[in-house]
Design an enzyme around this catalytic site. Structure first.
Site, PDB file in Angstrom:
ATOM      1  N   CYS A   1      41.100  -4.542  16.760  1.00  0.00           N
ATOM      2  CA  CYS A   1      41.366  -4.174  15.393  1.00  0.00           C
ATOM      3  C   CYS A   1      42.685  -4.474  14.937  1.00  0.00           C
ATOM      4  O   CYS A   1      42.900  -4.556  13.603  1.00  0.00           O
ATOM      5  CB  CYS A   1      41.335  -2.723  15.471  1.00  0.00           C
ATOM      6  SG  CYS A   1      42.377  -1.665  16.771  1.00  0.00           S
TER       7      CYS A   1
ATOM      8  N   HIS B   1      37.960  -1.065   8.795  1.00  0.00           N
ATOM      9  CA  HIS B   1      38.404  -1.472  10.151  1.00  0.00           C
ATOM     10  C   HIS B   1      37.365  -2.239  11.097  1.00  0.00           C
ATOM     11  O   HIS B   1      36.167  -2.100  10.893  1.00  0.00           O
ATOM     12  CB  HIS B   1      39.126  -0.189  10.839  1.00  0.00           C
ATOM     13  CG  HIS B   1      38.109   1.093  10.914  1.00  0.00           C
ATOM     14  ND1 HIS B   1      37.633   1.591  12.149  1.00  0.00           N
ATOM     15  CD2 HIS B   1      37.510   1.595   9.888  1.00  0.00           C
ATOM     16  CE1 HIS B   1      36.997   2.639  11.754  1.00  0.00           C
ATOM     17  NE2 HIS B   1      36.713   2.581  10.347  1.00  0.00           N
TER      18      HIS B   1
ATOM     19  N   HIS C   1      44.710   2.638  16.919  1.00  0.00           N
ATOM     20  CA  HIS C   1      43.453   1.980  16.251  1.00  0.00           C
ATOM     21  C   HIS C   1      44.043   1.455  14.763  1.00  0.00           C
ATOM     22  O   HIS C   1      44.515   2.487  14.103  1.00  0.00           O
ATOM     23  CB  HIS C   1      42.405   2.880  16.257  1.00  0.00           C
ATOM     24  CG  HIS C   1      41.031   2.141  15.440  1.00  0.00           C
ATOM     25  ND1 HIS C   1      40.475   0.957  16.085  1.00  0.00           N
ATOM     26  CD2 HIS C   1      40.280   2.673  14.424  1.00  0.00           C
ATOM     27  CE1 HIS C   1      39.646   0.671  15.218  1.00  0.00           C
ATOM     28  NE2 HIS C   1      39.485   1.552  14.273  1.00  0.00           N
TER      29      HIS C   1
END
Length: 242
Positions: free
Chosen positions: A154, A42, A30
């Site tokens: 992401c 994010h 991530h």
């Protein structure tokens, strides 16, 4: 920082850094932009739906953030762990118990190819710290579109914040290193003629396997390289409209 790992210490983080953390036994990572004072911006689907495949995998792979009970949210982020889209959270929630790694920019072709796993570096150059943080906060206010695990994830968000580049929406694939790695690996697996190998003699099977392995590694590396945002041409510069 180097070919083997991009792992760093928290105290070495700088504003504007593109950071990431691995999930589910290093299956995927991530990504986000470190702002300052332990804050990270994010892009996530949240609620255990981070990868967004629309399949049962969404229920197996957890969210990018720890799932705090409704009656006991993170004291810093409040209920952000249950949010979708571009969000701001503390670094503890972002890492979700994992280590912190820093994405590398402006690497050489040799270094890029030596990093066998995608989603860790790019040939593209990063813009200034001020520009990176400005974009991150802009997307925090305006959003970054609909989350898509292959085309708008992401890592795509963090790459756009750092470089200002985004893949033209009409193309089939996204720009992230992870997506390119998965696509390249899938192409290699599908290219191996399993039935032919099964009919081969042991010697022929071994020789063919080695040849296929060498060719597949080359194909894998080439596919990763040509899909890197630092070399591809199907990209546009994102213009921020206030």
């Amino acid at each position: 920082m180097g070919v083997l790992t991009n792992k760093i210490k928290r105290e070495d983080l700088k504003p504007g850094d593109h950071i990431y953390s691995y999930r589910l036994a290093y299956t995927y990572s991530h990504h986000g932009i470190y702002v300052d004072k332990g804050n990270v911006i994010h892009f996530t689907r949240g609620e255990g739906q981070e990868i967004g495949t629309g399949t049962g995998l969404d229920h197996i792979i957890g969210s990018s953030l720890p799932q705090h009970p409704l009656d006991n949210p993170c004291p810093i982020c409040s209920d952000q762990s249950r949010s979708d889209g571009v969000i701001s959270s503390c670094i503890d929630c972002f890492l979700s118990g994992g280590d912190v790694y820093r994405y590398e920019y402006g690497v050489t072709p040799a270094f890029f190819l030596a990093k066998a796993r995608g989603g860790t570096c790019t040939r593209a150059s990063s813009e200034s710290e001020e520009q990176v943080i400005h974009r991150a906060f802009y997307f925090l206010r305006k959003g970054f579109g609909v989350y898509d695990v292959m085309k708008n994830n992401c890592e795509d968000f963090a790459l756009c914040c750092k470089t200002g580049w985004k893949v033209i929406p009409t193309v089939d694939g996204g720009q992230s290193g992870q997506a390119a790695t998965f696509q390249a690996a899938a192409g290699v697996i599908l290219s191996v003629p399993v039935a032919f190998l099964a009919r081969s003699s042991p010697v022929g099977y071994a020789a063919t396997s080695v040849a296929r392995l060498v060719a597949s590694c080359g194909t894998y590396c080439v596919n990763r390289y040509i899909n890197d945002i630092g070399v591809r041409r199907d990209v546009v510069k994102v213009v921020l409209e206030e």
